[in-house]
Design an enzyme around this catalytic site. Sequence first.
Site, PDB file in Angstrom:
ATOM      1  N   GLY A  54       0.869  -1.181   0.000  1.00  0.00           N
ATOM      2  CA  GLY A  54       0.000   0.000   0.000  1.00  0.00           C
ATOM      3  C   GLY A  54       0.901   1.224   0.000  1.00  0.00           C
ATOM      4  N   ARG A  90      10.267  -0.965  -4.579  1.00  0.00           N
ATOM      5  CA  ARG A  90       9.027  -1.027  -5.374  1.00  0.00           C
ATOM      6  C   ARG A  90       8.974   0.242  -6.239  1.00  0.00           C
ATOM      7  NH1 ARG A  90       3.671  -3.242  -3.011  1.00  0.00           N
ATOM      8  NH2 ARG A  90       3.445  -3.709  -5.235  1.00  0.00           N
ATOM      9  N   ASP A 244      -1.569   4.541  -6.430  1.00  0.00           N
ATOM     10  CA  ASP A 244      -0.133   4.544  -6.109  1.00  0.00           C
ATOM     11  C   ASP A 244       0.589   5.751  -6.671  1.00  0.00           C
ATOM     12  OD1 ASP A 244      -1.092   1.614  -6.069  1.00  0.00           O
ATOM     13  OD2 ASP A 244       0.757   1.663  -4.906  1.00  0.00           O
ATOM     14  N   ASN A 254      -3.044   2.606 -10.458  1.00  0.00           N
ATOM     15  CA  ASN A 254      -3.449   1.804  -9.297  1.00  0.00           C
ATOM     16  C   ASN A 254      -3.357   0.323  -9.663  1.00  0.00           C
ATOM     17  OD1 ASN A 254      -4.418   1.630  -6.569  1.00  0.00           O
ATOM     18  ND2 ASN A 254      -6.388   0.983  -7.379  1.00  0.00           N
ATOM     19  N   LYS A 255      -3.678  -0.507  -8.716  1.00  0.00           N
ATOM     20  CA  LYS A 255      -3.575  -1.964  -8.873  1.00  0.00           C
ATOM     21  C   LYS A 255      -4.190  -2.448 -10.186  1.00  0.00           C
ATOM     22  CE  LYS A 255      -1.868  -4.214  -6.728  1.00  0.00           C
ATOM     23  NZ  LYS A 255      -0.469  -4.644  -6.989  1.00  0.00           N
TER      24      LYS A 255
HETATM   25  O1  MRU Z   1       0.720  -3.896  -4.639  1.00  0.00           O
HETATM   26  P1  MRU Z   1       0.039  -3.235  -3.486  1.00  0.00           P
HETATM   27  O2  MRU Z   1      -0.762  -4.162  -2.652  1.00  0.00           O
HETATM   28  O3  MRU Z   1       0.999  -2.388  -2.669  1.00  0.00           O
HETATM   29  O4  MRU Z   1      -0.982  -2.231  -4.195  1.00  0.00           O
HETATM   30  C1  MRU Z   1      -1.779  -1.410  -3.409  1.00  0.00           C
HETATM   31  C2  MRU Z   1      -2.718  -0.591  -4.191  1.00  0.00           C
HETATM   32  O5  MRU Z   1      -2.803  -0.689  -5.392  1.00  0.00           O
HETATM   33  C3  MRU Z   1      -3.505   0.420  -3.443  1.00  0.00           C
HETATM   34  O6  MRU Z   1      -4.721   0.686  -4.087  1.00  0.00           O
HETATM   35  C4  MRU Z   1      -2.702   1.725  -3.363  1.00  0.00           C
HETATM   36  O7  MRU Z   1      -1.428   1.515  -2.887  1.00  0.00           O
HETATM   37  C5  MRU Z   1      -3.386   2.734  -2.529  1.00  0.00           C
HETATM   38  S1  MRU Z   1      -3.168   2.404  -0.795  1.00  0.00           S
HETATM   39  C6  MRU Z   1      -3.967   3.605   0.052  1.00  0.00           C
END
Ligand code: MRU
Length: 363
Positions: A54, A90, A244, A254-255
């Site tokens: 996150g 990351r 992100d 985003n994801k």
């Molecule tokens: O790969 P991750 O689990 O770190 O991805 C997280 C996301 O895509 C969240 O939507 C994003 O980080 C926002 S967290 C408030």
Amino acid sequence: MKIDGKAYRTIWLKDDGWSVEIIDQTRLPHEFVTATLTTMQDAAVAIKTMQVRGAPLIGATAAYGLCLALREDASDEAMDLAIAHLNEQRPTAVNLRWALEEMRKAVRNLPREERLAAAYRRAATLCDEDVETCRMIGVHGLKLIEEIAARKGPGEPVNVLTHCNAGWIACVDWGTATSPVYQAHDKGIAVHVWVDETRPRNQGASLTAFELGAHGVPHTIIVDNAGGHLMQHGKVDLVIVGTDRVTASGDVCNKIGTYLKALAARDNDIPFYVTLPFSTIDWTIDDGFSIPIEERSADEVLKMPGRLPDGSVVTVEIAAPGSGAGNPAFDVTPARLVTGLVTERGICAASPEGLKGLYPENA
Ligand code: MRU
């Protein structure tokens, strides 16, 4: 937020005053386990392996990771190396770079003997600020839920669809996408969340469902492909996701899978809102397609962890033996598909003007 009645943040300093405790998210939802970080490399590994994940939380973890590095060597050279190392764990979430630059600013002009204490102070304020920022995102986002609730019959829930986990588990507390939901629920507004499972790592099924359940928010896990169907049948009032990285022009990264939800929402006239703290805005780029997209291991696609009836957690293969897999972890939703950006300062259009209106100091 609370787990079994006990209030937690996702990261905190231990009683020794220097080592860092995290909730190990790779063990959720089957086990609630915390882990201790005592070196910069522990923090780097926690970010890389997604014990913490996150966007806001990886920034907070990196901030404490730098503190742990300075315990060993507070020279400029060591600090630069640590920042570069933590930053490369990351690539997509810009909060990581932002947090490390905040840490650099807090210590760079100080004599070596003062750097460590200053770093711990800044890491702590950075976490506290994240909590307040996420709370304010909820204050503004709550209005969107209230408007829909006012149009519904008494007790009829507002149905929110969310993707991945932009909950308190992804931040220090409150979450971004979940903050309006928690605040609506706490205010007695009936709210129900459709939780995209979010393959391949299942952050929705494992983490969003876990934290909504722990707080008592009604929710239903759906497969990633169900959202469009539910929207066509009037079962989604509002989509709220996290991000992100948002570019200065309002493109949203985003994801993986977020873009498909935005397309389906547009086709069905359903509002699609993106929640974010200021630290997620990358003012240095306009075009979302220049954001680096993390490519993760094929194993995340080809294998899946789960709990057996005897309680043991195992990982099983789910694909045809010998097949390869691609695993882009994020996608970009162009600004034109975003109804609005919900920030700690209010809600704005996903556009250069919208963002500059809320953050004139960056214009
Ligand atoms: O790969 P991750 O689990 O770190 O991805 C997280 C996301 O895509 C969240 O939507 C994003 O980080 C926002 S967290 C408030």
